[in-house]
Motif scaffolding. Structure first.
Motif, short mmCIF file in Angstrom:
data_model
loop_
_atom_site.label_atom_id
_atom_site.label_comp_id
_atom_site.label_asym_id
_atom_site.label_seq_id
_atom_site.Cartn_x
_atom_site.Cartn_y
_atom_site.Cartn_z
N VAL A 1 0.84 -1.19 0.00
CA VAL A 1 0.00 0.00 0.00
C VAL A 1 0.88 1.24 0.00
O VAL A 1 1.75 1.39 0.88
N ARG A 2 0.66 2.13 -1.00
CA ARG A 2 1.37 3.41 -1.02
C ARG A 2 0.40 4.54 -0.73
O ARG A 2 -0.68 4.61 -1.32
N SER A 3 0.82 5.39 0.18
CA SER A 3 0.01 6.58 0.50
C SER A 3 0.95 7.77 0.63
O SER A 3 1.66 7.91 1.63
N CYS A 4 0.97 8.61 -0.40
CA CYS A 4 1.86 9.78 -0.36
C CYS A 4 1.46 10.74 0.75
O CYS A 4 2.31 11.42 1.35
N ALA A 5 0.15 10.82 1.05
CA ALA A 5 -0.31 11.70 2.12
C ALA A 5 -0.14 11.09 3.49
O ALA A 5 -0.12 11.79 4.50
N GLY A 6 -0.02 9.76 3.55
CA GLY A 6 0.18 9.08 4.82
C GLY A 6 -1.11 8.53 5.40
O GLY A 6 -2.17 9.15 5.29
#
Length: 703
Positions: A550-555
């Motif tokens: 899972v990638r989340s640039c915003a976190g």
């Protein structure tokens, strides 16, 4: 980086370990001992059989030490193994005693070298001690340059030694007089056993290379192979070499003869043989001293790291060698040469080695029965625990057969080490060995840091050849949240569990979601400061591992740590959900360790956040030479021949398989009956040779 935090260089291969192990074995046991062994208990020519019987008592020890060294490849060898299994008290005894035994053996070897040099240069016969001290300093300088330099020098020494001994044996077998072997099989059983105990120590040096485990490339393969090769060569040399000696020299010239090897060589080749065997003896004694200084210097280093001795000895030089530990070893050898007679003391130290061997065999039992998950040896001793019990019994039986002075020496070393522990160490340390993990009634004394330490070693050792990491990552599901803000952990768990539910039919997505949430609630899903989380489960009834990235640039907002509820938990920008079968804990830990190594590497988040899509995200975790993604085009693509039939009929190169298929924006988990279609994006993984063959055979013109 501070001087004492520098790491030893991993630069020793199988040939280095073989040379160091064989070089410490083929010395006094061949050039000085056979004549004494033949006369001590009246065994005569049957001494050959004693050398062969002796090796059987060592085999359990070699198997046990090979297992420990592949599970815990750390400097200090025997010290580290004993300390982590039985605790710092036993570690102190094993570490200081083993270092002292190696130092004494190195001093004895240098004196032996000096005597043989005096045969060529009689004018220096009165200066053997100064020559020996200069030799120890020279060898110390070679060791200071690097362990690899010492290993290269050792290979030359052992090469010369083995070559000359091969000539000695091949020329000697034709000169054997059958009459000299008339009583070969006529011997009392007790005399054979007693003589076997006497010559046993000739092989013991083979195990000392484990002190260098931390400096070995691929220790799980290199250490066992190097030791086993050295043991095999040593058995051949001792067996055939002593057969030539007793077959060439009549009984009258055999018994008690300290120059039996030289006399046999002279009888076979004349004066040339005498010079050749003397050259071999010099090479042998130098190789023992060289290997002894190299391996002994790692004991103070290891003990200093653990505060058993002052921290100054943990310093690593810019060459990657333990400088002060090396100086201490060379200085101590020089003092022994000046003030003591190492030829008399070394026999006493050899008895202590038997005592340590028994403890090491018992240590394997302790480590296995402790059920510590981080204990993951690449080589496992066969016939456990009977092999280890045999090692304990044989070592203690041999120890019981040594003289009273040798037993007293061991007792003195043990008492001195125990006093050192009580006065200097005990109040400074707050840890125990794996033995406290064995017994539930001692659970309150259990040292949890040991499992953490062993898991750190797992990460350092890396993957094994057959571990399916590339296949797992190439076939992973990817959830890309990009810059979506306000996503919490429970939402991400729900999305990952839905993906797992499509892949793992035995468990529904709701059950998996519940387990992941529970794991976070009890603190088994920590988040690093950089924003990486590795939630993981081990489940019964499944047959393969699965992972969702899972990638989340915003976190992603993570739940608070239950042990520190007031502490702010950083947002996770990279989450890796791993599920694996419960029956292979060690593989599960190795996969986690490999992932941790990658995400901790410099530049990971730059690549992670800038990756253009799913394939780029997967590529961060896979080795390019072992993975390729191909878009199957129209008839002009060579890969088009793979379409229209089940994968099981595709005749892919051996060692290559399809890990993932992307079709119309959806992920297809491939199986034997999956049929590839035009327009599919197919990810192949395999050995580099198989991937190269795949490219040549099918992928001409493929993207």
């Amino acid at each position: 980086m501070s001087e004492d935090s520098k790491k030893l260089k991993k630069e020793l291969g199988v040939k280095d370990i073989f040379a160091l192990a064989a070089g410490t074995s083929l010395s006094a046991g061949f050039f000085l001992l056979p004549g004494f062994a033949a006369s001590e208990y009246g065994l005569g020519s049957s001494v050959v059989i004693a050398y062969l019987v002796a090796v059987f008592a060592l085999i359990p020890v070699v198997f046990s030490i090979a297992e420990l060294s592949t599970a815990m490849p750390r400097a200090g060898g025997a010290y580290y193994f004993i300390d982590r299994s039985l605790g710092p008290l036993f570690g102190t005894v094993g570490g200081i005693g083993s270092w002292l035994a190696l130092v004494l053996k190195s001093g004895f070897a240098l004196i032996g070298m000096g005597f043989y040099i005096a045969l060529f240069f009689p004018q220096y016969s009165e200066h053997i001690v100064p020559i020996s001290i200069l030799a120890s300093i020279a060898l110390g300088l070679i060791n200071w340059i690097s362990a690899k330099s010492s290993g290269e020098f050792q290979k030359w020494l052992v090469g010369v030694l083995v070559l000359i001994l091969a000539v000695f044996v091949s020329g000697g077998v034709t000169k054997i007089e059958p009459s000299n072997l008339s009583t070969f099989f006529d011997f009392p059983a007790q005399a054979l056993l007693s003589t076997s105990a006497m010559v046993y120590i000739s092989y013991a040096g083979i195990t000392k290379v484990t002190s260098l485990s931390e400096e070995v490339k691929d220790p799980e393969r290199t250490i066992p192979l190097g030791m086993f090769y050295a043991l095999g060569v040593s058995v051949l040399v001792y067996g055939l070499g002593t057969l030539v000696m007793v077959g060439v020299i009549p009984l009258g010239g055999l018994l008690g003869n300290p120059t039996l090897a030289a006399d046999a060589a002279q009888a076979i080749f004349g004066e040339t043989g005498l010079y050749l065997i003397s050259l071999a003896a010099i090479a042998a004694f130098i190789s023992v001293a060289n290997a002894g200084i190299l391996t002994a210097s790692r004991y103070p280093l290891a003990m200093s790291r653990d505060d058993i001795i002052p921290r100054v000895f943990a310093k690593i030089s810019h060459n990657g060698t333990p400088i002060y530990s090396l100086i201490l070893t060379v200085v101590f050898i020089s003092l022994i040469l000046v003030f003591l007679d190492p030829a008399k003391i070394v026999k006493l130290a050899s008895a202590f080695q038997l005592f340590v061997f028994a403890i090491l065999c018992f240590s394997v039992i302790v480590m296995r029965e402790s059920r510590i998950e981080g204990y993951d040896p690449g080589y496992r001793s066969p016939f456990y625990p009977w092999m280890q019990i045999a090692g304990v019994v044989s070592s203690l039986w041999l120890f019981s057969s040594v003289g009273i002075s040798s037993k007293l020496f061991t007792a003195v070393v043990v008492v001195v080490c125990m006093l050192w522990y009580r006065l200097y160490i005990r109040k400074k340390l707050k840890r125990d060995g794996a033995i406290f993990h064995m017994f539930e009634n001692l659970g309150r004394s259990r040292y949890g840091g040991l499992d953490t330490e062993l898991r750190g070693i797992l990460k350092e050792k890396g993957l094994r050849k057959d571990d399916p990491f590339d296949r797992l990552m190439a076939g992973s599901a990817v959830i890309d949240l990009e810059n979506k803000d306000g996503v919490d952990f429970e939402t991400v768990v729900n999305m990952a569990s839905e993906e797992f539910g499509r892949r793992i039919k035995r468990f529904g997505s709701r059950e998996l979601e519940r387990r992941f949430i529970h794991g976070a609630g009890v603190g088994i899903t920590p988040v690093t400061e950089e924003g990486v989380a590795l939630p993981h489960l081990r489940l019964d009834g499944i047959d393969k591992m699965e992972i969702v990235m899972v990638r989340s640039c915003a976190g992603v907002q993570m739940p608070p740590d239950p042990e520190s509820p007031g502490l702010q938990v950083p947002k996770a920008r990279a989450l890796f959900f791993l599920i694996s079968p419960s029956d292979d804990t060690n593989l599960h830990l190795r996969i986690l360790a490999r992932m941790a190594s990658i995400v901790e590497a410099q530049g990971f988040f730059t690549d992670w956040l800038s990756a253009a899509g799913e394939d780029d995200l997967r590529a961060i975790f896979t080795r390019s030479e072992q993975i390729i993604t191909v878009n199957i085009g129209k008839w002009d693509s060579a890969a088009h021949s793979l379409t229209g039939k089940p994968l099981k009929d595709s005749r892919l190169p051996q060692g290559c398989l399809v890990a993932l298929v992307r079709r119309g924006g959806q992920t297809v988990v491939p199986g034997p009956l999956t049929i590839l279609e035009e327009g599919d994006s197919v990810t192949f993984v395999g050995e580099p040779e198989a991937i190269e063959e795949l490219k040549t055979k099918y992928l001409r013109g493929a993207d």
